[in-house]
Scaffold this motif. Structure first.
Motif, PDB file in Angstrom:
ATOM      1  N   THR A   3     -13.487 -23.049  24.550  1.00 41.93           N
ATOM      2  CA  THR A   3     -14.600 -23.513  25.527  1.00 41.93           C
ATOM      3  C   THR A   3     -13.711 -24.514  26.138  1.00 41.93           C
ATOM      4  OG1 THR A   3     -16.433 -22.468  24.788  1.00 41.93           O
ATOM      5  CG2 THR A   3     -16.638 -24.171  26.500  1.00 41.93           C
ATOM      6  N   ARG A  15     -13.693 -27.731  29.000  1.00 44.09           N
ATOM      7  CA  ARG A  15     -14.558 -28.319  29.827  1.00 44.09           C
ATOM      8  C   ARG A  15     -13.689 -29.431  30.656  1.00 44.09           C
ATOM      9  NH1 ARG A  15     -18.787 -31.615  26.958  1.00 44.09           N
ATOM     10  NH2 ARG A  15     -19.760 -29.699  26.357  1.00 44.09           N
ATOM     11  N   VAL A  27     -14.979 -37.114  31.693  1.00 47.90           N
ATOM     12  CA  VAL A  27     -15.902 -36.198  31.031  1.00 47.90           C
ATOM     13  C   VAL A  27     -15.811 -36.576  29.367  1.00 47.90           C
ATOM     14  CG1 VAL A  27     -13.769 -34.263  30.477  1.00 47.90           C
ATOM     15  CG2 VAL A  27     -16.336 -33.947  30.602  1.00 47.90           C
ATOM     16  N   ASP A  42     -22.058 -34.074  22.612  1.00 46.00           N
ATOM     17  CA  ASP A  42     -21.739 -32.843  22.008  1.00 46.00           C
ATOM     18  C   ASP A  42     -22.004 -32.824  20.402  1.00 46.00           C
ATOM     19  OD1 ASP A  42     -20.697 -31.156  24.246  1.00 46.00           O
ATOM     20  OD2 ASP A  42     -19.024 -32.755  24.360  1.00 46.00           O
ATOM     21  N   ILE A  77     -12.064 -30.543  25.676  1.00 47.19           N
ATOM     22  CA  ILE A  77     -12.496 -31.646  26.669  1.00 47.19           C
ATOM     23  C   ILE A  77     -11.089 -32.177  27.123  1.00 47.19           C
ATOM     24  CG2 ILE A  77     -13.521 -33.897  27.136  1.00 47.19           C
ATOM     25  CD1 ILE A  77     -15.576 -33.351  24.685  1.00 47.19           C
TER      26      ILE A  77
END
Length: 462
Positions: free
Chosen positions: A49, A51, A56, A63, A218
């Motif tokens: 995933t 992001r 960020v 998380d 991230i």
């Protein structure tokens, strides 16, 4: 116009995917068999995933709360340990009260020895999650530490790709891992691959498996502002070659036999329509932003774009694979003698992106015959004018385009600029031959003589 082979591949794909219901299944005299096909007919896209966003990193503490983490292993290298990306991570963890322990001894261009030290650290602590903050070396080290914390009964070579290791499949689920890249190059934050220098054979090898893939990547462009010029330069050429190699890799329908079980489909499956999308995106980004990102450290727009391109290239290579540039790079880096790159410390080493791009012109002159149209498209995406260029000249045009980028970025003049000579070629070929999972992804088969010729042609590039 697409080549005949690509047209036939598309028709075969449409045929396989077409509806089989009675209303639509009358498509001529086609026999459908339940037997495992001789050639693969499917591909899978797997990645972390992702992001993305400026700043960020501040979310990583939450998380870990969401993962219900109680004891986090934070891994980084000695350089990043003192920089702003690490401060942002630790501040976020502190704000949420997460307990963590930092391992800041990751080696740049890791070896089996450095891997074992990180594994020991992970096994001695009861970590329930892992967090990598740094470049590809840190992310690859963290993946392996997580792997062997969950498999304390295994030895390092058990999971290393054959023929160097046993190539055992990873069957256990690993602990959650988050990757926060600080360089723009490897794309390791999205892949199930971990690479290291196996010192016994003076060549890189690796471990691959879906379980290694971080659960979350991230991507915070702010971290790229601390990257020195040469690091941005060499790392950028890793993106460059990831995109070119995955784009020109053998098509997934030609890689080999379909697996008897879909879980056995390899990580590197060959080029496919989805990985090609990411490769095109990366090549377009490189054409627009690469030089700006290298020579203007405060150009957040350029560095942000290259940071995202690195991740997208990781998605591409993590599923399509890379081939000859990387296969040859592993012994080139593993046999380094005296080359000391600026911005990387004082010890002899050849940064990964440099070891990969140094043979790229010769590699793509060699592979162009497999699909001239695709090689010309790659050159065009990088800014070349391919008007009226003949297919027979595809390799030359792409190689010349690559050389222009290498010249702009002041890349050393071939293998000779890295301390190698003709007498080293046999040993470099010997180190490349075990890289079977990479060599077989190339669009053309190679003999030892072919590999020798590519290396010879790479001794002097300009």
């Amino acid at each position: 116009m697409a080549g005949r082979k690509r047209v036939f591949n598309l028709l075969r794909t449409i045929d396989v995917a077409s509806c089989k219901c009675p209303a639509h299944s009358h498509r001529g005299n086609i026999q459908v068999s339940n037997a495992t096909p001789l050639k693969d007919y499917a591909f899978e896209i797997k990645c972390s995933t992702v992001r993305y966003g400026i700043g960020v990193t501040r979310e990583v503490g939450l998380d870990m709360v969401n993962f219900e983490s109680k004891n986090v292993c934070v891994m980084t290298d000695p350089n990043v340990a003192n920089l702003s990306p690490m401060k942002a991570v630790l501040d976020s963890l502190a704000k949420t009260g997460i307990n963590y322990k930092v391992y800041d001894k990751v080696a740049v261009e890791p070896t089996d020895k450095s891997f074992k030290d990180a594994i020991k650290f992970a096994q001695e602590n009861d970590f329930d999650s892992f967090l990598a903050v740094g470049g590809g070396s840190t992310m690859d080290t963290c993946k392996v530490a997580n792997l062997f914390a969950c498999h304390p009964e295994n030895e390092l070579l058990d999971f290393v790709n054959a023929p160097v290791g046993k190539g055992l499949p990873i069957k256990k689920a690993l602990k959650p891992m988050i990757a926060i890249p600080t360089t723009s190059g490897t794309g390791s934050e999205t892949t199930g691959v971990s690479v290291f220098d196996y010192e016994e054979i003076h060549a890189k090898t690796g471990i691959s498996g879906a379980a290694l893939r971080p659960i979350l990547a991230i991507i915070d462009p702010l971290h790229t502002l601390t990257v020195p010029e040469k690091v941005a330069n060499y790392a950028g050429f890793d993106i460059f070659c990831h995109a070119l190699e995955s784009f020109t890799a053998i098509p997934y329908t030609e890689r080999g036999a379909a697996p008897s079980n879909p879980s056995l489909r390899p990580a590197y499956q060959g080029s496919n329509p989805i990985s090609d999308v990411w490769a095109r995106f990366c090549l377009q980004t490189i054409q627009k932003y690469f030089a700006r990102a290298v020579y203007n450290a405060d150009d957040l727009d350029a560095r942000s774009s290259m940071h995202l391109a690195a991740t997208m290239a990781g998605v591409g290579i993590g599923n399509a694979g890379v081939h000859l540039c990387h296969g040859l790079a592993y012994p080139i880096a593993g046999n380094c003698k005296t080359f000391v790159p600026k911005d990387y410390g004082h010890n002899p080493m050849i940064p990964h992106g440099l070891s990969v791009v140094v043979t790229a012109p010769a590699v793509f002159r060699f592979t162009a015959a497999s699909d001239p149209d695709k090689h010309l498209e790659a050159a065009q995406l990088l800014g070349a004018d391919i008007t009226r260029v003949k297919q027979a000249d595809a390799g030359r045009v792409l190689a010349d385009t690559i050389l222009k980028y290498m010249d702009i970025m002041k890349i050393e003049n071939g293998l000779s600029g890295l301390g190698y000579s003709s007498k080293d070629i046999p040993n470099l070929v010997k180190g490349a031959l075990p890289q079977e999972r990479l060599l077989k992804i190339a669009p053309l088969p190679q003999t030892e003589e072919d590999l020798s010729k590519i290396l010879e042609d790479s001794l002097i590039n300009y």
